[in-house]
Design a protein around this motif. Sequence first.
Motif: not given
Length: 301
Positions: A2-16, A53-58
């Motif tokens: 779904x859109x939330x999962x896709x957004x989370x994956x994109x955010x994780x990829x961007x940070x990595x 990622x909502x649980x990761x501060x740094x």
Amino acid sequence: MDDDDRAGTDEATEAFVAHRNLLFTVAYEMLGSAADAEDVLQETWLRWSEVDLTQVTDRRAYLVRIATRQALNRLRSLKRRREAYVGQWLPEPLLTAPDVAEDVELAESMSMAMMLVLETLAPTERAVFVLREVFDVDYAEIAEALGKTPAAVRQIAHRARRHVDARRPRTRVSPEKARAVLESFRRALEARDPQAFLDVLAPNVVLVSDGGGVKRAALQPIVGADSFVRFYLGGSAKAGVTVTCTPTTVNGSPALAVRVDGELDGVMAARVEDGRIAGIYFVRNPEKLTRVAAETSLTLR
């Protein structure tokens, strides 16, 4: 998905991706192998992609923590593999941009001489030393990454620092001075001139050569300028080949790419002291020469 999962994956990829060069540098500093460092990045990504990622501060610290744990696990297995390695083991050389040599901290920590010193540390000591002394990670973060108390990490850091300080190169040499000395060495290599070698080599120079059991290399370090000349001239003369050397930058330091009859044969890095070459690190193992054709991006931040 779904859109939330896709957004989370994109955010994780961007940070990595944003921290990929840092993670690679951490893993390589700990392992001395680009191939193994890349494997650590793959393992880090797999674990990172499952993190909420909502649980990761740094995110930077979290990623470094994951990569450290994966690198430490791999380092313990590599120690066993290297005990069975044929001849002398040297780190896998990386072609780096010339400006890496201007970053004194990064260049010193990545040099062949320093990487060999790190090899003498126990796995946990190496992880602590690299994170604290090279990347300036605080003791609390290191403790969390290694599952130890900050007090224990401080003790390990003190022991590792003392060990490294007793073995690290005595002096720092500017890239310009190192290049000038290597240029003299290059001319001696190509001319096969015994006197030219003696002029540029320290009397107690040490050659460490790594052929991995595939290419000709000394099974033990060769000590002394005269011994080096006999070893080099004996090998090249018997082969009846044309040797050419091209200046390059490896692991943030000036080096030479050695070609035999036009084909890449190895990479020579050197440790310069008092205007002469005190240490030569010659990597000939073909499996370790895959990262000298294109630059590898490295960073401490």
